[in-house]
Design an enzyme around this catalytic site. Structure first.
Site, PDB file in Angstrom:
ATOM      1  N   ASN A 200     -10.425   1.390  25.182  1.00 12.51           N
ATOM      2  CA  ASN A 200     -11.586   0.671  24.646  1.00 12.51           C
ATOM      3  C   ASN A 200     -11.881  -0.628  25.411  1.00 12.51           C
ATOM      4  OD1 ASN A 200      -9.438  -0.800  23.763  1.00 12.51           O
ATOM      5  ND2 ASN A 200      -9.912  -0.697  21.586  1.00 12.51           N
ATOM      6  N   LEU A 203     -16.286  -4.211  30.148  1.00 13.01           N
ATOM      7  CA  LEU A 203     -17.002  -5.388  30.635  1.00 13.01           C
ATOM      8  C   LEU A 203     -18.462  -5.125  30.258  1.00 13.01           C
ATOM      9  CD1 LEU A 203     -16.463  -6.965  34.068  1.00 13.01           C
ATOM     10  CD2 LEU A 203     -18.755  -6.500  33.322  1.00 13.01           C
ATOM     11  N   GLU A 204     -19.076  -6.071  29.593  1.00  9.01           N
ATOM     12  CA  GLU A 204     -20.410  -5.791  29.057  1.00  9.01           C
ATOM     13  C   GLU A 204     -21.372  -6.927  29.386  1.00  9.01           C
ATOM     14  OE1 GLU A 204     -20.606  -3.714  25.102  1.00  9.01           O
ATOM     15  OE2 GLU A 204     -21.633  -5.545  24.524  1.00  9.01           O
ATOM     16  N   HIS A 321      -6.521 -11.195  20.349  1.00  9.70           N
ATOM     17  CA  HIS A 321      -6.476 -10.493  19.056  1.00  9.70           C
ATOM     18  C   HIS A 321      -5.235  -9.617  18.857  1.00  9.70           C
ATOM     19  CE1 HIS A 321      -9.716  -7.723  21.029  1.00  9.70           C
ATOM     20  NE2 HIS A 321      -8.546  -7.149  21.189  1.00  9.70           N
ATOM     21  N   ASN A 322      -4.238  -9.745  19.734  1.00  4.32           N
ATOM     22  CA  ASN A 322      -2.922  -9.111  19.508  1.00  4.32           C
ATOM     23  C   ASN A 322      -1.868 -10.150  19.868  1.00  4.32           C
ATOM     24  OD1 ASN A 322      -4.029  -6.626  18.933  1.00  4.32           O
ATOM     25  ND2 ASN A 322      -3.288  -5.599  20.757  1.00  4.32           N
ATOM     26  N   HIS A 396     -11.562  -8.383  14.532  1.00  9.28           N
ATOM     27  CA  HIS A 396     -11.603  -8.429  16.005  1.00  9.28           C
ATOM     28  C   HIS A 396     -12.670  -7.528  16.591  1.00  9.28           C
ATOM     29  CE1 HIS A 396      -9.724  -4.540  15.990  1.00  9.28           C
ATOM     30  NE2 HIS A 396      -9.333  -4.585  17.235  1.00  9.28           N
ATOM     31  N   GLY A 397     -13.360  -6.781  15.758  1.00 13.65           N
ATOM     32  CA  GLY A 397     -14.379  -5.879  16.291  1.00 13.65           C
ATOM     33  C   GLY A 397     -14.920  -5.017  15.169  1.00 13.65           C
ATOM     34  N   LYS A 471     -17.164   0.713  31.340  1.00 12.35           N
ATOM     35  CA  LYS A 471     -15.984   1.080  30.550  1.00 12.35           C
ATOM     36  C   LYS A 471     -14.856   1.455  31.488  1.00 12.35           C
ATOM     37  CE  LYS A 471     -15.705   1.931  26.497  1.00 12.35           C
ATOM     38  NZ  LYS A 471     -15.260   1.072  25.389  1.00 12.35           N
TER      39      LYS A 471
END
Lengths: 472, 133
Positions: A200, A203-204, A321-322, A396-397, A471
């Site tokens: 998952n 880069l966006e 987020h981890n 986180h999403g 992705k």
């Protein structure tokens, strides 16, 4: 198991049996029914059995079944009496999301979008990179990355000094000790510095689509129509190996800790084993900070080359987020030093918190919440209530609702064509990995954000609309 | 291939089987590579590994993670595997080296986990394994 509705967005699981504390789920009626269908709630309850846990175990609205902790799980342990668990952090240590505001508007980007995305696709290493990462390191150089994180990346020319303040903990966890990272982890991960990975990770390219609080957005350096780069990746093979190494090592320890799930193996935080894992985890987190720093810098440089001008940027924020962090929190009116595990959950500190960067002191820390591929993403801000209710944590999403295999069976290429028809350029080495990540395999980000806001854990500041996706 | 996919919301969950315990361990390795890499090529090398086996379930996870390490550090893809199960797992793995121009990575597996991990015997030897992806 007794679930009690506290409010439309808060559901509690009362303490019973061997549970040391109760559990709380930030969710709504619809999502609650969904998470009842797999092992999410069982995994959340398992956390409450771990020694030294304080107040309650928490599940964020994007939560779903993982291994050990559920994804979206948050738990805080008394540093003096509590435990640390690699399964509460995950294999991808300091997986996180960075948002970068660009000095480019949508109107300028539009005509060159396809060219920009193709250049990013070619220049940003993905998948199995072998020797193709942007900045492979070994030996002393790797030690420096593990010790100094994003600071070292900036020193090597990947970015600006002012970026560092806008990274969680300044992009460098000071408890890192490279000597606690095995040769195997160094060998596996060192050559991957400056690479996105797969799954998952992405880069966006997004555009600021709607602003909900102009004053705060201004402080974040964001305005409508502005292009924003999002980078989602972590510590690559180095972190994966560190987690595996320490779970294996902890297997042979005997602290008399009984866990309901072997993936929750834990050791006292202040034991030698606990300190060693924590130091190695911090080193891996530093590797991840450097990784995102290098990737985003390279991406901005690439965009400038295509647009044939110098593109400036301002880092909005970079969040983990981890992770497990030693933080101070008030528990029942008493200040406590806690080891807060956030697995698939993001720190969201409020205005005037001592760890909120000085540029955001009056407004609070930005929190990046990416939606699923092709859907909106949000930049939110932490609240005082989150400090009281969730150890300063939010989601986180969007969070998966469907396994990857089922997604592959359920969706066809036309889902991707629909996204392209909406003007989103999507590039990936494999159609299969795109189909695993289609929006239908995830919860609706709008619902997640409304729960987070409804529970007063965060406030949305801007909405981002994706126009280009690479992705891994 | 001697494995089936089971439902998992986030990760890859399989049940692998084998006629003997030795075959179960070997099939677990081959299944993991089948999930990660597309296609098979001719054998280029034979690798020998030893893994401590005080507890068979731990040894299964350790063995799979050893192969992940080999894959990510030198690109070794196992296509044939023989395992002797004793105080140590004695493993002989035949395979080739991943070449990004010839081969395709289907899925990056981060680690084999202990979640749901169970080795059992009914008509065959079986093990449930969750991979973090």
């Amino acid at each position: 198991m007794k679930i009690v509705k506290i409010s439309p967005f808060i559901y509690d699981i009362e303490r019973e049996g061997d549970m040391l504390v109760p559990a709380r789920m930030f969710t709504d009626e619809v999502l609650l029914e969904r998470i009842k269908q797999d092992r999410t709630i069982e995994q959340l309850i398992n956390i409450t059995h771990l020694p030294g846990i304080v107040k309650r175990a928490l599940l964020m609205p994007d939560g779903h079944q993982g291994y050990g902790f559920p994804i979206g799980g948050v738990a805080a342990f008394d540093v003096e009496k509590g435990v640390i668990s690699p399964g509460g952090v995950g294999y991808d240590i300091n997986c996180g999301v960075r948002s970068v505001a660009l000095s480019v508007s949508l109107s300028e980007m539009k005509s060159k979008l396809e060219e920009v995305m193709k250049a990013l696709y070619l220049r940003i290493p993905k998948g199995m990179v072998s020797d193709a990462a942007i900045y492979p390191v070994r030996g002393k150089e790797l030690d420096n990355i593990l010790t100094c994180g994003a600071r070292m990346a900036v020193k090597k020319g990947f970015g600006k000094e002012e970026d560092l303040e806008r990274i969680e903990d300044g992009g460098c966890l000071v408890d890192a000790d490279p000597s606690m990272v095995s040769e195997e982890a160094r060998e596996r991960g060192g050559k991957e510095l400056g690479s996105l990975g797969s799954g998952n990770h992405f880069l966006e390219m997004d555009v600021v689509d709607e602003i909900y609080d102009g004053d705060v957005a201004h402080v974040f350096g964001l305005e409508e129509g502005q292009m924003v780069l999002l980078v989602h990746t972590g510590s690559r093979g180095l972190g994966h190996q560190v987690c595996g190494d320490y779970i294996k090592k902890m297997r042979s320890t005997d602290y008399g800790i009984t866990v309901p799930d072997r993936e929750l193996i834990s050791v006292p935080i202040l034991s030698e084993d606990g300190k060693e894992y924590f130091s190695a985890m911090c080193a891996s987190a530093n590797f991840a900070f450097a990784n995102r720093q290098i990737i985003s810098f390279k991406a901005v440089e690439t965009i400038g080359e295509v647009l044939k001008r110098n593109v400036d940027y301002n880092l909005v924020y970079d969040v983990c987020h981890n992770i497990a962090k030693i933080e101070e929190h008030m528990v029942d009116g008493k200040k406590m030093r806690l080891c807060v595990h956030r697995k698939g959950a993001t720190r969201a500190f409020p205005p005037r918190h001592k760890l909120t960067p000085s540029s955001f002191k009056e407004v609070g820390q930005p929190v990046n919440i990416p939606g699923s591929m092709g859907s909106y993403s949000y930049i939110c801000v932490g609240t005082k209530e989150a400090m009281e209710e969730s150890f300063g944590s939010i989601c986180h999403g969007a969070g998966r609702i469907m396994g990857r295999r089922k997604a592959l069976k359920s969706f066809k290429k036309d889902v991707l064509e629909d996204l392209e028809k909406r003007g989103i350029v999507i590039l990936s080495p494999s159609v299969r990995s795109l189909l695993e990540e289609v929006p239908g395999a995830y919860k609706d980000i709008e619902e997640i954000i409304s729960i987070v806001e409804g529970a007063n854990l965060a406030k949305k500041i801007v909405r981002l609309r994706p126009v280009g996706i690479v992705k891994g | 291939m001697d494995y089936i996919f089971l439902n998992h919301t986030a990760d890859i969950y399989i049940c692998v089987s084998g006629e003997t315990k030795e075959r179960l361990f070997a099939n677990a390795v081959l299944s993991m590579y089948d999930i990660m890499v597309e296609g098979k090529r001719r054998i280029e090398d034979i690798r020998k590994l030893k893994v401590d086996c005080i507890n068979e379930e731990d040894a299964l996870v350790d063995m799979l993670n050893e192969f992940l390490y080999l894959f990510y550090t030198c690109g070794f893809v196992c296509v044939e595997c023989r395992v002797k199960v004793d105080e140590k797992l004695d493993i002989e793995a035949s395979g080739y080296y991943f070449d990004k121009d010839k081969d395709r990575l289907k899925m990056e597996i981060k680690a084999a986990t202990y979640e749901y991990l169970r080795i059992k015997k009914d008509d065959k030897w079986r093990a449930n394994i969750v991979f973090d992806v």
